[in-house]
Enzyme design. Structure first.
Site, PDB file in Angstrom:
ATOM      1  N   GLY B  33       1.181  44.749  38.544  1.00 36.31           N
ATOM      2  CA  GLY B  33       2.021  44.650  39.737  1.00 36.31           C
ATOM      3  C   GLY B  33       1.312  44.956  41.044  1.00 36.31           C
ATOM      4  O   GLY B  33       1.858  44.703  42.114  1.00 36.31           O
ATOM      5  N   CYS B 242      24.626  21.435  31.031  1.00 41.47           N
ATOM      6  CA  CYS B 242      23.791  20.327  31.505  1.00 41.47           C
ATOM      7  C   CYS B 242      24.478  19.006  31.167  1.00 41.47           C
ATOM      8  O   CYS B 242      24.883  18.784  30.020  1.00 41.47           O
ATOM      9  CB  CYS B 242      22.415  20.382  30.854  1.00 41.47           C
ATOM     10  SG  CYS B 242      21.411  18.913  31.169  1.00 41.47           S
ATOM     11  N   CYS B 245      22.022  17.099  28.449  1.00 38.04           N
ATOM     12  CA  CYS B 245      21.737  17.619  27.096  1.00 38.04           C
ATOM     13  C   CYS B 245      22.758  18.650  26.635  1.00 38.04           C
ATOM     14  O   CYS B 245      22.671  19.150  25.517  1.00 38.04           O
ATOM     15  CB  CYS B 245      20.327  18.206  27.031  1.00 38.04           C
ATOM     16  SG  CYS B 245      20.179  19.836  27.784  1.00 38.04           S
ATOM     17  N   CYS B 267      19.579  20.265  33.662  1.00 39.13           N
ATOM     18  CA  CYS B 267      18.522  21.268  33.476  1.00 39.13           C
ATOM     19  C   CYS B 267      17.460  21.113  34.556  1.00 39.13           C
ATOM     20  O   CYS B 267      16.988  20.003  34.805  1.00 39.13           O
ATOM     21  CB  CYS B 267      17.814  21.071  32.138  1.00 39.13           C
ATOM     22  SG  CYS B 267      18.766  21.462  30.678  1.00 39.13           S
ATOM     23  N   CYS B 273      15.084  19.895  28.666  1.00 46.64           N
ATOM     24  CA  CYS B 273      16.179  18.931  28.591  1.00 46.64           C
ATOM     25  C   CYS B 273      15.804  17.753  27.681  1.00 46.64           C
ATOM     26  O   CYS B 273      16.578  17.357  26.815  1.00 46.64           O
ATOM     27  CB  CYS B 273      16.503  18.431  30.003  1.00 46.64           C
ATOM     28  SG  CYS B 273      18.114  17.639  30.140  1.00 46.64           S
TER      29      CYS B 273
HETATM   30 ZN    ZN Z   1      19.530  19.463  29.942  1.00 45.85          ZN
END
Ligand code: ZN
Lengths: 199, 294
Positions: B33, B242, B245, B267, B273
């Site tokens: 970090g 989505c 999909c 997506c 997807c």
């Molecule tokens: Zn998708």
């Protein structure tokens, strides 16, 4: 001069790809402390430098990284070899060293003189490469911290007896601190400053 | 290796530059970090194109690697296509759009939906690496704040945001604390992806070219989004699935379909997807299309 001939010999035969490959092993090693990596690349380093340590020097050192060597290395062809192949200046000041190489079974009294970086710039710290007798056998260490799922074990033979105490002190400096690579011939494992070790 | 590769350094950067960046990466991993300064080089592309990420990738990539590049979640945007073509040219590496096949994934925003695995490396292109910059423009001051772990002001600012907006309004570049020590900017990743950074099996590297900083999160490392007991961190929730999909609980992009207000959500991760559709998953929009075709 015999030492010079040794100093000019060796080096990677294909520096671009061999240093990339060795770097990836070191990077993966730092990202997964305690995992043992094996360097297949031939650095052609002079004795008593081990081949993993030699390959790491060729991969990471250059004229921007003063290198400190323990007595056995600095009195051998190792100093000239590192200087010739990497261009790194050899320094006697531990605090200046970005990399330090320590031969097997030499005394380790303190990390304190190496650079731990500053609170603002903790990255300006020494990476200490310590040769040990063997990795994968000997004293079992339990490791935990970033890069390690739960905990892992690593076996090290010939770890300097002061090491675990010095490491515990190093841990308290965080985010300052040195980082360590233990080497044994072709093998090495990494111990970034975040790793907690129980002996 | 192709003959014209000889006119380039492998992966474009000279060996001296790669060594300098490699050393910075190792220290970044050792101090999770913390932003390591590095001497950023000019790259044959503008800064907004992810030159920091490109330099990190160029310093780690080897002939064995398989590279995936995404911009938002997509492999086929101009930025992603250009960077992929760049590495094909200068490093002759294999490329892929499949998350699971990649050894190195360079990203401008998203973390892939598919869980990353041990051995994979995610390289982020970062425009603004300093999470405290909006509080304090001076680098010397922000560096001091990180050094002293002075993050109180950061919390105050976030809390003010809650007072004004009723919630923390940041949806991108949402600050995280790494391994309980450094506050880090995952920018410009949507906060939806923050939980994926936590205890990831993959190594995460961040490169900021213009700002000359490299930072890292090792695998299996705690990454906690800053929040408050009464206002816990929450990721964006999408009501819809989505349209293509049917995936639920993934990050969705809104796509405008026509000028009559028609739109759909799909997506953002195009590979995810496509992979789902190949495996027979069908979203509402595709189902409608199929019915219409029959
Ligand atoms: Zn998708």
């Amino acid at each position: 001069m015999a030492a010079n001939t040794e100093a000019f010999s060796g080096g990677f035969s294909n520096p671009v790809f061999e240093s990339q490959s060795v770097f990836r092993m070191v990077m993966d090693g730092m990202a997964r402390p305690g995992t043992i990596r094996t360097v297949e690349q031939d650095a052609g380093q002079p004795d008593p430098l081990g081949s993993a340590a030699g390959a790491i020097a060729l991969t990471l050192c250059d004229h921007d990284t003063p290198v400190w060597l323990s007595a056995g290395f600095s009195q051998s062809a190792v100093a000239e070899w590192i200087g010739f192949h990497s261009g790194a200046p050899i320094t006697r000041e531990k605090a200046e060293a970005r990399f330090a190489f320590k031969e097997a079974s030499s005394a380790l009294s303190s990390f304190g003189l190496f650079s731990a970086g500053t609170q603002e710039y903790p990255d300006r710290s020494t990476t200490l490469v310590i040769e040990v007798e063997a990795l994968g056998e000997g004293q079992e260490l339990t490791l935990a911290g970033p890069g390690i799922l739960h905990s892992t074990t690593a076996k090290v033979a010939g770890l300097p007896e002061t090491f675990l105490r010095l490491w515990a002190d190093n841990r308290t400096l965080f985010p300052r601190g040195i980082d360590v690579i233990l080497t044994a011939g072709r093998h090495f494992l990494c111990l970034p400053r975040t790793t907690r070790i129980n002996g | 290796m192709t003959a014209d590769l000889a006119t380039y350094n492998f992966a474009y950067l000279d060996e001296q530059t790669k060594r300098m960046i490699r050393r910075a990466i190792l220290k970044a991993i050792a101090i999770p970090g913390y932003q390591v300064p590095f001497a950023s080089r000019e790259m044959p592309m503008p800064y907004g194109w992810g030159t920091g990420g490109v330099q990190v990738t160029a310093s780690i990539i080897g002939p064995e690697d398989v590279l995936k590049v995404i911009d938002q979640g997509a492999d086929d945007t101009t930025n992603a296509v250009s960077i992929r073509a760049f590495f094909q040219k200068v490093a002759d590496v294999a490329v892929t759009t499949h998350t699971k096949d990649a050894t190195i994934i360079q990203t401008r925003h998203r973390i892939p939906e598919q869980k990353l695995t041990e051995g994979q490396i995610l390289v982020y292109q970062v425009p603004i690496p300093e999470p405290l910059r909006f509080l304090e423009p001076r680098e010397t001051e922000t560096r001091k704040m990180h050094a002293l772990e002075e993050y109180g002001l950061m919390h105050v600012k976030l809390y003010e945001d809650i007072a004004i907006n009723g919630r923390i309004s940041k949806t991108y570049a949402y600050p995280v604390k790494v391994d309980g020590r450094y506050v880090m900017d995952p920018s410009p990743t949507p906060k939806f992806d923050n939980p994926k950074m936590h205890m990831s099996d993959a190594l995460q590297l961040f490169g900021a070219g213009r700002e000359k900083r490299i930072y890292a999160v090792p695998p299996h490392t705690q990454v906690v989004s800053l929040d408050f007991e009464d206002y816990p961190f929450e990721i964006q929730k999408f009501e819809q699935d989505c349209a293509l999909c049917g995936a639920h609980g993934v990050y969705l992009d809104e796509v405008v379909l026509d000028d009559k207000g028609g739109r759909m959500f799909v997506c953002s991760d195009t590979d995810h997807c496509e992979d789902r559709r190949e495996h027979g998953h069908v979203g509402a929009m595709l189902a409608t299309d199929r019915e219409a075709a029959e």
